[in-house]
Design a protein around this motif. Structure first.
Motif, PDB file in Angstrom:
ATOM      1  N   ARG A 160     -19.004  56.644 -68.678  1.00 60.39           N
ATOM      2  CA  ARG A 160     -19.886  57.704 -68.185  1.00 60.39           C
ATOM      3  C   ARG A 160     -20.839  57.222 -67.081  1.00 60.39           C
ATOM      4  O   ARG A 160     -21.580  58.029 -66.524  1.00 60.39           O
ATOM      5  N   PHE A 161     -20.818  55.946 -66.763  1.00 57.56           N
ATOM      6  CA  PHE A 161     -21.726  55.436 -65.747  1.00 57.56           C
ATOM      7  C   PHE A 161     -21.269  55.870 -64.352  1.00 57.56           C
ATOM      8  O   PHE A 161     -20.079  55.772 -64.020  1.00 57.56           O
ATOM      9  N   LEU A 162     -22.217  56.316 -63.536  1.00 56.76           N
ATOM     10  CA  LEU A 162     -21.927  56.793 -62.185  1.00 56.76           C
ATOM     11  C   LEU A 162     -22.454  55.814 -61.151  1.00 56.76           C
ATOM     12  O   LEU A 162     -23.621  55.405 -61.198  1.00 56.76           O
ATOM     13  N   VAL A 163     -21.605  55.450 -60.212  1.00 56.83           N
ATOM     14  CA  VAL A 163     -22.005  54.497 -59.187  1.00 56.83           C
ATOM     15  C   VAL A 163     -23.111  55.063 -58.301  1.00 56.83           C
ATOM     16  O   VAL A 163     -23.943  54.304 -57.765  1.00 56.83           O
ATOM     17  N   ASP A 164     -23.163  56.384 -58.135  1.00 56.80           N
ATOM     18  CA  ASP A 164     -24.169  57.005 -57.279  1.00 56.80           C
ATOM     19  C   ASP A 164     -25.303  57.661 -58.079  1.00 56.80           C
ATOM     20  O   ASP A 164     -25.994  58.556 -57.586  1.00 56.80           O
ATOM     21  N   SER A 165     -25.500  57.226 -59.311  1.00 60.04           N
ATOM     22  CA  SER A 165     -26.568  57.788 -60.153  1.00 60.04           C
ATOM     23  C   SER A 165     -27.939  57.589 -59.509  1.00 60.04           C
ATOM     24  O   SER A 165     -28.192  56.585 -58.837  1.00 60.04           O
ATOM     25  N   THR A 166     -28.824  58.565 -59.725  1.00 66.98           N
ATOM     26  CA  THR A 166     -30.198  58.458 -59.221  1.00 66.98           C
ATOM     27  C   THR A 166     -31.186  58.146 -60.347  1.00 66.98           C
ATOM     28  O   THR A 166     -32.394  58.075 -60.114  1.00 66.98           O
ATOM     29  N   SER A 167     -30.680  57.963 -61.577  1.00 59.18           N
ATOM     30  CA  SER A 167     -31.535  57.662 -62.729  1.00 59.18           C
ATOM     31  C   SER A 167     -31.837  56.163 -62.754  1.00 59.18           C
ATOM     32  O   SER A 167     -30.955  55.345 -63.072  1.00 59.18           O
ATOM     33  N   ARG A 168     -33.048  55.816 -62.421  1.00 56.67           N
ATOM     34  CA  ARG A 168     -33.435  54.410 -62.341  1.00 56.67           C
ATOM     35  C   ARG A 168     -34.640  54.135 -63.236  1.00 56.67           C
ATOM     36  O   ARG A 168     -35.638  54.860 -63.200  1.00 56.67           O
ATOM     37  N   TYR A 169     -34.528  53.078 -64.026  1.00 54.27           N
ATOM     38  CA  TYR A 169     -35.614  52.636 -64.902  1.00 54.27           C
ATOM     39  C   TYR A 169     -35.577  51.113 -65.015  1.00 54.27           C
ATOM     40  O   TYR A 169     -34.537  50.492 -64.764  1.00 54.27           O
ATOM     41  N   ILE A 170     -36.711  50.537 -65.413  1.00 53.24           N
ATOM     42  CA  ILE A 170     -36.679  49.158 -65.894  1.00 53.24           C
ATOM     43  C   ILE A 170     -35.822  49.195 -67.159  1.00 53.24           C
ATOM     44  O   ILE A 170     -36.056  50.022 -68.043  1.00 53.24           O
ATOM     45  N   ARG A 171     -34.825  48.333 -67.245  1.00 53.86           N
ATOM     46  CA  ARG A 171     -33.916  48.372 -68.393  1.00 53.86           C
ATOM     47  C   ARG A 171     -33.729  46.974 -68.973  1.00 53.86           C
ATOM     48  O   ARG A 171     -33.822  45.981 -68.238  1.00 53.86           O
ATOM     49  N   ASN A 172     -33.462  46.925 -70.276  1.00 55.19           N
ATOM     50  CA  ASN A 172     -33.138  45.638 -70.899  1.00 55.19           C
ATOM     51  C   ASN A 172     -31.946  45.791 -71.822  1.00 55.19           C
ATOM     52  O   ASN A 172     -31.647  46.886 -72.315  1.00 55.19           O
ATOM     53  N   GLY A 173     -31.231  44.691 -72.026  1.00 56.93           N
ATOM     54  CA  GLY A 173     -30.029  44.741 -72.843  1.00 56.93           C
ATOM     55  C   GLY A 173     -29.619  43.362 -73.316  1.00 56.93           C
ATOM     56  O   GLY A 173     -30.304  42.363 -73.066  1.00 56.93           O
ATOM     57  N   VAL A 174     -28.450  43.324 -73.992  1.00 57.96           N
ATOM     58  CA  VAL A 174     -27.923  42.067 -74.519  1.00 57.96           C
ATOM     59  C   VAL A 174     -26.406  42.080 -74.412  1.00 57.96           C
ATOM     60  O   VAL A 174     -25.767  43.100 -74.628  1.00 57.96           O
ATOM     61  N   GLY A 175     -25.846  40.942 -74.061  1.00 51.31           N
ATOM     62  CA  GLY A 175     -24.404  40.770 -74.048  1.00 51.31           C
ATOM     63  C   GLY A 175     -24.040  39.545 -74.850  1.00 51.31           C
ATOM     64  O   GLY A 175     -24.859  38.619 -75.009  1.00 51.31           O
ATOM     65  N   THR A 176     -22.817  39.499 -75.378  1.00 52.31           N
ATOM     66  CA  THR A 176     -22.396  38.361 -76.183  1.00 52.31           C
ATOM     67  C   THR A 176     -21.062  37.812 -75.689  1.00 52.31           C
ATOM     68  O   THR A 176     -20.228  38.542 -75.162  1.00 52.31           O
ATOM     69  N   SER A 177     -20.867  36.515 -75.890  1.00 52.01           N
ATOM     70  CA  SER A 177     -19.630  35.852 -75.493  1.00 52.01           C
ATOM     71  C   SER A 177     -18.530  36.167 -76.505  1.00 52.01           C
ATOM     72  O   SER A 177     -18.795  36.538 -77.653  1.00 52.01           O
ATOM     73  N   ALA A 178     -17.288  35.987 -76.088  1.00 54.74           N
ATOM     74  CA  ALA A 178     -16.146  36.305 -76.944  1.00 54.74           C
ATOM     75  C   ALA A 178     -16.109  35.458 -78.197  1.00 54.74           C
ATOM     76  O   ALA A 178     -15.650  35.916 -79.260  1.00 54.74           O
ATOM     77  N   VAL A 208     -33.367  50.071 -62.224  1.00 57.46           N
ATOM     78  CA  VAL A 208     -31.940  49.975 -61.902  1.00 57.46           C
ATOM     79  C   VAL A 208     -31.195  51.101 -62.600  1.00 57.46           C
ATOM     80  O   VAL A 208     -31.673  51.685 -63.578  1.00 57.46           O
ATOM     81  N   THR A 209     -29.990  51.391 -62.119  1.00 54.94           N
ATOM     82  CA  THR A 209     -29.139  52.384 -62.768  1.00 54.94           C
ATOM     83  C   THR A 209     -28.339  51.717 -63.882  1.00 54.94           C
ATOM     84  O   THR A 209     -28.220  50.488 -63.941  1.00 54.94           O
ATOM     85  N   PHE A 210     -27.739  52.533 -64.743  1.00 53.85           N
ATOM     86  CA  PHE A 210     -26.852  51.988 -65.766  1.00 53.85           C
ATOM     87  C   PHE A 210     -25.666  51.265 -65.124  1.00 53.85           C
ATOM     88  O   PHE A 210     -25.225  50.222 -65.615  1.00 53.85           O
ATOM     89  N   HIS A 211     -25.142  51.825 -64.052  1.00 56.27           N
ATOM     90  CA  HIS A 211     -23.988  51.219 -63.393  1.00 56.27           C
ATOM     91  C   HIS A 211     -24.338  49.828 -62.870  1.00 56.27           C
ATOM     92  O   HIS A 211     -23.559  48.868 -63.038  1.00 56.27           O
ATOM     93  N   GLU A 212     -25.504  49.691 -62.255  1.00 54.73           N
ATOM     94  CA  GLU A 212     -25.942  48.388 -61.756  1.00 54.73           C
ATOM     95  C   GLU A 212     -26.179  47.408 -62.901  1.00 54.73           C
ATOM     96  O   GLU A 212     -25.793  46.232 -62.812  1.00 54.73           O
ATOM     97  N   PHE A 213     -26.787  47.894 -63.966  1.00 58.51           N
ATOM     98  CA  PHE A 213     -27.089  47.016 -65.102  1.00 58.51           C
ATOM     99  C   PHE A 213     -25.800  46.574 -65.795  1.00 58.51           C
ATOM    100  O   PHE A 213     -25.652  45.417 -66.188  1.00 58.51           O
ATOM    101  N   GLY A 214     -24.863  47.502 -65.950  1.00 61.99           N
ATOM    102  CA  GLY A 214     -23.587  47.145 -66.549  1.00 61.99           C
ATOM    103  C   GLY A 214     -22.829  46.122 -65.718  1.00 61.99           C
ATOM    104  O   GLY A 214     -22.211  45.191 -66.251  1.00 61.99           O
ATOM    105  N   ARG A 215     -22.875  46.274 -64.390  1.00 58.52           N
ATOM    106  CA  ARG A 215     -22.186  45.329 -63.513  1.00 58.52           C
ATOM    107  C   ARG A 215     -22.809  43.939 -63.589  1.00 58.52           C
ATOM    108  O   ARG A 215     -22.109  42.934 -63.415  1.00 58.52           O
ATOM    109  N   LEU A 216     -24.116  43.860 -63.842  1.00 61.22           N
ATOM    110  CA  LEU A 216     -24.738  42.553 -64.038  1.00 61.22           C
ATOM    111  C   LEU A 216     -24.031  41.813 -65.164  1.00 61.22           C
ATOM    112  O   LEU A 216     -23.686  40.630 -65.035  1.00 61.22           O
ATOM    113  N   TYR A 217     -23.811  42.517 -66.278  1.00 60.52           N
ATOM    114  CA  TYR A 217     -23.173  41.873 -67.432  1.00 60.52           C
ATOM    115  C   TYR A 217     -21.689  41.622 -67.207  1.00 60.52           C
ATOM    116  O   TYR A 217     -21.166  40.559 -67.573  1.00 60.52           O
TER     117      TYR A 217
END
Length: 244
Positions: free
Chosen positions: A159-177, A191-200
């Motif tokens: 559901r993440f959109l590359v052109d989303s205009t929804s921007r917030y300070i966001r935090n999250g967690v990722g784990t290794s396999a 940042v947008t969800f799309h940008e934050f997801g791409r970081l991970y």
């Protein structure tokens, strides 16, 4: 006496912190990143103290740990909560379930399926998509549910959109396999969800990652001289270390 004082000052070294925290940039956005190694770091969740009083702040946890001869190595808000700071979704602390799993869709970011659960099992940590979590029913010592998932088996949330205009300070967690590493990130600017997801997915190369919250996101990282303050938080994730 002066010579002794000078020698003592030269011999003193600043305290070291086991959790590795640093700043990084990706796609023009700046982030603080803290990597936790489960083979050496003790990762856990915090909500209330032993008397049932809400911690709410990093400082309250640090004071409680200091009374036990320990210290807080790193911490971050760890999932969405109601106005009374009770967890919105599944929450387990020290093996005791505080809140059941919420498997269905709903309003807001939490209900934007697929969402997921951060599950800590001793020396293993995993971000697990909620429906898979329900099917597998792992025995988590600590668990917190949040949403949406940022990365699911190497793919961005659909559901993440590359052109989303929804921007917030966001935090999250990722784990290794292999379940040995958890990487916590907080953006330094909205940042947008799309940008934050791409970081991970693209920068941290983690197969699964979970959004923890936005706007109220805060970090405790002595390595970075950060101890963010604000309104009281609900669930908090952090590491426990022996005090100097």
């Amino acid at each position: 006496m002066i010579r002794a004082a000078v020698l003592a000052l030269l011999a003193w070294t600043a305290p070291t912190w086991a959790v590795d925290c640093e700043t990084t940039t990706h796609d023009g956005n700046s982030y603080a990143i803290c990597s936790v190694d489960l083979s050496t770091d003790k990762l856990r969740l915090f909500l209330n103290d032993e008397t049932g009083v809400l911690f709410g702040q990093f400082g309250a946890i640090e004071r409680d740990l200091r009374n036990q001869g320990k210290r807080l190595g790193f911490a971050m808000n760890a999932g969405m909560y109601h106005s009374d700071r009770a967890p919105v979704g599944h929450y387990v602390e020290d093996g005791k379930e505080v809140m059941r799993v919420i498997p269905h869709a709903g309003p807001g970011n939490f209900g934007l399926l697929p969402n997921g659960v951060l599950c800590i099992q001793g020396a293993r940590v995993d971000v697990i998509e909620t429906l898979r979590f329900v099917d597998e029913a792992p025995a988590c010592t600590y668990a917190t549910q949040s949403g949406p998932m940022l990365v699911i088996d190497g793919a961005l949330h659909p559901r993440f959109l590359v052109d989303s205009t929804s921007r917030y300070i966001r935090n999250g967690v990722g784990t290794s396999a292999d379940g040995q590493r958890a990487v916590f990130a907080i953006s330094d600017s909205p940042v947008t969800f799309h940008e934050f997801g791409r970081l991970y997915r693209d920068h941290l190369n983690l197969p699964n990652a979970l959004f923890l919250d936005g706007n109220i996101s805060r970090l405790y990282a002595p390595d970075l001289n950060r101890s963010d303050i604000g309104f009281s938080l609900g669930p908090i994730v952090g590491t426990v270390e022996a005090a100097d």
